[in-house]
Design an enzyme around this catalytic site. Structure first.
Site, mmCIF file in Angstrom:
data_model
loop_
_atom_site.group_PDB
_atom_site.id
_atom_site.type_symbol
_atom_site.label_atom_id
_atom_site.label_comp_id
_atom_site.label_asym_id
_atom_site.label_seq_id
_atom_site.Cartn_x
_atom_site.Cartn_y
_atom_site.Cartn_z
ATOM 1 N N HIS A 18 -3.629 -2.930 4.137
ATOM 2 C CA HIS A 18 -2.416 -3.586 3.651
ATOM 3 C C HIS A 18 -1.219 -2.637 3.766
ATOM 4 O O HIS A 18 -0.159 -3.020 4.261
ATOM 5 C CB HIS A 18 -2.600 -4.022 2.191
ATOM 6 C CG HIS A 18 -3.470 -5.214 2.008
ATOM 7 N ND1 HIS A 18 -4.840 -5.174 2.200
ATOM 8 C CD2 HIS A 18 -3.176 -6.477 1.647
ATOM 9 C CE1 HIS A 18 -5.327 -6.369 1.957
ATOM 10 N NE2 HIS A 18 -4.354 -7.188 1.623
ATOM 11 N N LYS A 71 -13.324 -10.387 -5.072
ATOM 12 C CA LYS A 71 -13.897 -10.639 -6.399
ATOM 13 C C LYS A 71 -12.866 -10.281 -7.459
ATOM 14 O O LYS A 71 -12.032 -9.413 -7.268
ATOM 15 C CB LYS A 71 -15.199 -9.870 -6.611
ATOM 16 C CG LYS A 71 -15.056 -8.388 -6.759
ATOM 17 C CD LYS A 71 -16.400 -7.720 -7.050
ATOM 18 C CE LYS A 71 -16.191 -6.215 -7.165
ATOM 19 N NZ LYS A 71 -17.435 -5.516 -7.387
#
Length: 177
Positions: free
Chosen positions: A24, A93
């Protein structure tokens, strides 16, 4: 993606890329610096995962284990990442922030919860390694590219309408206490 609702169980078939913190950061830095960013990110399904990979004698890779990493680690980066690359789904998650949910709503992206502790089972759905980007980041931070075959089961935990199972649970707990 806009047709999916909270609680839907899905399996992914098609391309998926892995991306944790460093992917990212680098992708957004490259954009800011005018450097080319791998086109596999456009409209991608991004799996927050640092897979364990095995290099075979042929020089190709195979995946050994591919469990989800905690997505909240990317909360500060993900809204812009979703908007810049038109991300369609995130697999991970633990859910993500309200700011991420807003970006998902704008773009038409969903958050798919994968079961922690099921790394070997999830790896079975990553049928073919089709390439990688930025291996200098190290194995878990490399952007691995996969062709998937029934990756899942995954649960729609944040939909493209701004709804979140995580928020529903938090709000329910607040009423209980």
């Amino acid at each position: 993606m806009r047709d999916l609702s909270l609680g839907d169980v899905v399996y992914i078939n098609g391309p998926v890329v892995t991306g944790r913190d460093d992917v990212h950061i680098r992708a957004l830095e490259y954009l800011d610096e005018g450097k080319p960013v791998p086109n596999c990110l456009e409209g991608a399904v991004v799996y927050h995962c640092g897979p364990i990979m095995r290099k075979m004698d042929s020089g190709r890779y195979s995946v050994v284990a591919a469990g989800p990493t905690t997505s909240a680690r990317m909360n500060s980066l993900e809204p812009r990442f979703i908007r810049e690359f038109g991300i369609r789904a995130i697999i991970g998650k633990g859910g993500m922030s309200q700011e991420v949910a807003e970006a998902m709503k704008e773009v038409g992206c969903v958050y798919l919860a994968a079961t922690g502790g099921a790394a070997v089972s999830l790896a079975e759905g990553l049928s073919t390694v089709t390439g990688s980007e930025w291996e200098d980041l190290g194995m878990p931070e490399t952007m691995w590219k996969f062709e998937t075959n029934r990756l899942g089961p995954l649960v729609v935990a944040m939909d493209s309408k701004g709804n979140s199972l995580y928020e529903q649970v938090r709000n329910g707990l607040k009423r209980e206490y």
